[in-house]
Design an enzyme around this catalytic site. Structure first.
Site, PDB file in Angstrom:
ATOM      1  N   GLU A 127      24.182  41.189  23.318  1.00 33.36           N
ATOM      2  CA  GLU A 127      25.191  40.380  23.362  1.00 33.36           C
ATOM      3  C   GLU A 127      25.055  38.858  22.769  1.00 33.36           C
ATOM      4  O   GLU A 127      25.382  38.072  22.108  1.00 33.36           O
ATOM      5  CB  GLU A 127      26.258  40.203  24.269  1.00 33.36           C
ATOM      6  CG  GLU A 127      27.237  41.598  24.438  1.00 33.36           C
ATOM      7  CD  GLU A 127      26.751  42.889  25.241  1.00 33.36           C
ATOM      8  OE1 GLU A 127      25.624  42.794  25.525  1.00 33.36           O
ATOM      9  OE2 GLU A 127      27.512  43.817  25.103  1.00 33.36           O
ATOM     10  N   HIS A 137      35.071  44.962  34.662  1.00 34.91           N
ATOM     11  CA  HIS A 137      35.524  45.280  33.379  1.00 34.91           C
ATOM     12  C   HIS A 137      36.893  45.035  33.290  1.00 34.91           C
ATOM     13  O   HIS A 137      37.558  45.422  32.250  1.00 34.91           O
ATOM     14  CB  HIS A 137      34.981  46.946  32.930  1.00 34.91           C
ATOM     15  CG  HIS A 137      33.777  47.124  32.763  1.00 34.91           C
ATOM     16  ND1 HIS A 137      32.790  47.398  33.607  1.00 34.91           N
ATOM     17  CD2 HIS A 137      33.068  47.420  31.473  1.00 34.91           C
ATOM     18  CE1 HIS A 137      31.745  47.594  33.176  1.00 34.91           C
ATOM     19  NE2 HIS A 137      31.947  47.808  31.722  1.00 34.91           N
TER      20      HIS A 137
END
Lengths: 466, 354
Positions: free
Chosen positions: A199, A268
């Site tokens: 990322e 998450h």
């Protein structure tokens, strides 16, 4: 004792699916691990394996059936030494007694049963009130948020060769959440780019490409993973225009699902709205309806500035009416009054709108007429639309899934205090996610999220009708 | 894998070796590459390096007078790196670096006036006074900053190289970073993607032996930074970064590699900064003798000067003339940087969004 084979949940947010195909027939012997059926979810077609050994005594749900709820018995398996026909008969008696699946653990978010839960993936979401931006007589097409996002990218990629999309699993896998489905086929590997799981690196690469003149769409598989990349988003994407005295623009869109999905626990399940909304130089969007998702994403891709586009996994499968208009765009930075009302203003955005809309519906039955505003963009904040409403109603409740401290709600409350103090008949109330990391347990997760009941309670408090 | 960790002793002499490693990462050759310069090249290198040297000396002076604020990282000692690399480029090739960036800007042809005025925070600066020492840019000269977060420019530079490939040009990107940045994770994330997608980027590690106050030996498990691309199969070379000819030769080779579509290349420039990490660094982590030895034995400008005189390509007087011109240019820049007004207060609110 014959064993019932139940419709499995194949993803955290799956609530129902289509039984696409049976690969066994009644009378077939199966052992554990055999693929017995194919099930289509809104994300993918998955194979279902037998868990137990035995003989397929009866198939209860025929292939091609859509909308089969998770945990509905789909077949009956007779164990070793059991009488297959007896098992089949017993099963059909049982199923005729209770044709509907029982409410199951793990699907607390099923739509109609629980008013407190976010609206489920399958059925149509509540209809937005007629949008003044859409001309009278425009044909409306029922579209999922997922399709709307994909259509927006495809349309912009057709218009502008500098637009490309990159991220994990966006190309050959067709998108971890199927948002980029079909794009590789249409635009090829040059413009639809699978990245390694990296990322920080690919966010920086994307920003560099934007500084160099391209218009990247960078997909994060979820915004939780963008924390690895947040330095590039803030220090490089958001600040370079200013640091360069206006020379270096950064036309980039960072998009992906944000916030809680279902039962995926603390790492998450975070809503980043207020994190990014804090940063000058960024535009932060969080759509609710499919029409807005499409129109706003198209505007985001055209923006000369970095845009954070926060989606929601639970909304992906929801359908809304999208106007069939060539080049449908929705302006960034503009809120929408989704439901007009006189007694109280509900301000929300993204999946928060599902609570706000449901609450407004129930409040109507109680004789309270709520106005509902969907912010759509949280930076810049369209405070004027909120102000106009609050000056009319005198009361405001904000609704969001994010944490309460330094939230979008905090900002709205403060600005109302600054700009509408004399119009307020009650303190502004906020309904937010609870100030805890997201728990995994179903009951605790439900408690951690806002609920329709929370919204109704807050409205009662600000209208002094509790 | 044939990566041989070097001992501190074997790599501490700095600036005198050149060695290359083939793209397999397995063989190492020690062939010092010294490309002879023509008279014109020597003169260009002399002028450009001297400009950076004099500019930085003046910046140091203005900092001492309180006219430059914040952080100010001088490039004195490292001039051969940017000047040699720039000589290997063609128009359209992009350059990006970290915060020790004044030399890079001057090398790309950005005006001394605009750079100095940015250092003093004036409206005539390259960023209208809103960026400062660490944040200047020039679209015209394809200079993309000027970045303050150690290592961030490596991913950004990889993105610029991505643009070249996307647009199917044969331009290359130079992404400069230091020995300190070479330990940042995103550097390796970028290496991986650059090699995977054959991006035309030259990663130039300016190894000046100290990441702020920490020596390479204390910070890096393998001090041969040219081998940092080994697990991505990116070829790397160590270059004598004090010899502008060696830099140019290595640059030519790396640029040709990139233009031919063979993907990224790593050049580790063995160099040295004479000054502290920033103006506020007393540099107590190294000895005066170490600094003095580099200055007297390996100074990049002195080397060129000596060759010009030895070959009688220039007289003492002519070189003094170059110095005079350079001083005049820098003096003008300093004058402008002190008289140019500060930005208008309204600039506070501009350039946030387009």
């Amino acid at each position: 004792m014959p064993t019932e084979i139940l419709m499995p949940a194949l993803s955290p947010t799956m609530e129902e699916g289509k039984l696409a195909k049976w690969l066994v027939k009644e009378g077939d012997a199966v052992t554990s691990g055999d693929v017995i059926a194919e099930i289509e979810t809104d994300k993918a077609t998955m194979e279902v394996e037998a868990v137990d050994e035995g003989t397929v005594a009866k198939i209860l749900v025929s292939e091609g059936t859509e909308g089969v709820k998770v945990n509905t018995p789909i077949a009956v398996l007779a164990g070793e030494g059991e009488d297959v026909s007896a098992a089949a008969e017993a099963a059909s008696e049982e199923t005729s007694e209770k044709p509907q699946a029982t409410p199951e653990p793990g699907t607390e978010k099923a739509p109609s049963e629980s008013a407190n839960a976010p609206v489920a993936a399958a059925p149509k979401g509540p209809e937005p009130a007629s949008d003044p931006e859409i001309p009278e007589g425009t044909e409306m097409v029922t579209t999922t948020v997922r399709e709307a996002l994909r259509d927006a990218m495809a349309e912009e990629m057709r218009l502008d060769g500098d637009v490309f999309v990159m991220g994990e699993e966006v190309a050959e896998y067709q998108g971890a959440y199927k948002i980029t489905q079909g794009l590789l086929d249409e635009f090829g590997a040059k413009r639809v780019i699978d990245t390694p799981i990296t990322e920080h690196g690919f966010a920086g690469l994307g920003v560099g490409a934007a500084l160099g003149g391209l218009k990247p769409i960078v997909e994060f598989m979820t915004f939780n993973f963008a924390m690895q990349a947040i330095d590039q988003i803030i220090n490089s994407a958001a600040k370079t225009l200013y640091m360069s005295g206006g020379q270096m623009g950064c036309p980039i869109v960072f998009r992906g699902p944000n916030g809680a999905a279902a039962r995926v626990a603390a790492q998450h399940s975070q809503d980043y709205s207020s994190w990014y909304a804090h940063v000058p130089g960024l535009t932060v969007v969080q759509p609710w309806s499919a029409a807005d998702a499409k129109g706003l994403l198209k505007s985001a891709i055209r923006s000369p500035n970095p845009v954070i586009f926060l989606e929601n996994e639970i909304l992906y499968g929801q359908s809304f009416e999208v106007p069939k208009i060539d080049d449908w765009t929705v302006p960034l930075g503009k809120a929408k009054v989704v439901k007009a009302g006189a007694d109280v203003t509900l301000v929300s955005f993204g999946i928060g709108m599902t609570y706000a809309m449901k609450a407004a519906e129930e409040l109507t039955e109680m004789g309270i007429d709520a106005e509902v505003i969907d912010l759509r963009t949280v930076r810049p904040l369209d405070i004027d639309t909120v102000l106009a409403s609050v000056k009319k109603t005198g009361r405001c409740v904000t609704v969001e899934e994010g944490w309460p401290i330094c939230s979008i709600s905090s900002e709205i409350g403060f600005q109302l205090m600054e700009k509408a103090f004399d119009y307020l008949d009650a303190p502004v109330a906020r309904v937010t996610g609870k100030d805890v990391p997201m728990p995994y347990a179903a009951n605790l997760e439900k408690l951690a999220l806002p609920s329709v009941a929370d919204v109704i309670d807050a409205v009662k408090a600000v209208t002094y009708t509790a | 894998m044939a990566t041989k960790p070097k001992t501190a002793a074997s790599s501490s002499q700095g600036g005198t070796r050149s060695r290359s490693r083939q793209s397999t990462g397995r063989t190492a050759t020690k062939t010092p590459v010294i490309a002879e310069f023509s008279k014109e090249e020597e003169l260009v290198a002399y002028h450009d390096m001297l400009l950076i040297r004099r500019f930085e000396e003046k910046a140091g002076q203005l900092y001492g007078m309180g006219l430059i604020g914040g952080f100010c990282h001088l490039y004195i000692g490292q001039e051969a790196v940017v000047v040699g690399m720039q000589m290997a480029l063609k128009p359209g090739d992009q350059v990006i670096t970290g915060y020790r960036d004044h030399g890079h800007m001057l090398a790309t042809g950005m005006e001394a006036k605009g750079v100095m005025a940015e250092l003093t925070g004036r409206r005539g600066g390259y960023s209208k006074g809103k960026g400062g020492s660490m944040h200047m840019f020039s679209k015209e000269k394809a200079f993309y900053g000027g970045h303050g977060i150690v290592g961030a420019q490596v991913s950004l530079g990889t993105g610029l190289a991505f643009v070249n490939r996307y647009r199917e040009t044969d331009n290359v990107t130079l992404a400069y970073f230091g020995d300190g940045a070479s330990n940042q994770g995103q550097v390796y994330e970028s290496f991986n993607m650059a090699k995977l997608w054959k991006l035309p980027v030259i990663y130039i590690i300016e190894n000046n032996k100290y990441g702020m106050g920490t020596s390479v030996e204390r910070a890096s498990s393998n001090v041969d930074l040219s081998e940092r691309g080994a697990s991505f199969d990116i070829p790397g070379e160590q270059v004598d970064g004090m010899d502008v000819r060696a830099v140019k030769a290595a640059g030519d080779k790396a640029v040709a590699h990139c233009r031919a579509g063979k993907g990224p290349y790593i050049l580790e420039m063995l160099t040295y900064r004479y000054r502290g990490h920033s103006m506020s660094d007393p540099a107590k982590y190294r000895s005066k003798e170490e600094v003095q030895k580099m200055r007297t034995e390996h100074d990049p400008i002195e080397q060129v000067r000596k060759r010009l005189l030895d070959k009688k390509w220039a007289s003492e007087d002519e070189l003094k003339g170059v110095d005079k011109d350079v001083r005049a240019l820098v003096g003008e820049a300093a004058e402008f940087a002190q008289t140019d007004p500060e930005p208008d207060p309204s600039e506070l609110w501009t350039d946030i969004l387009r």
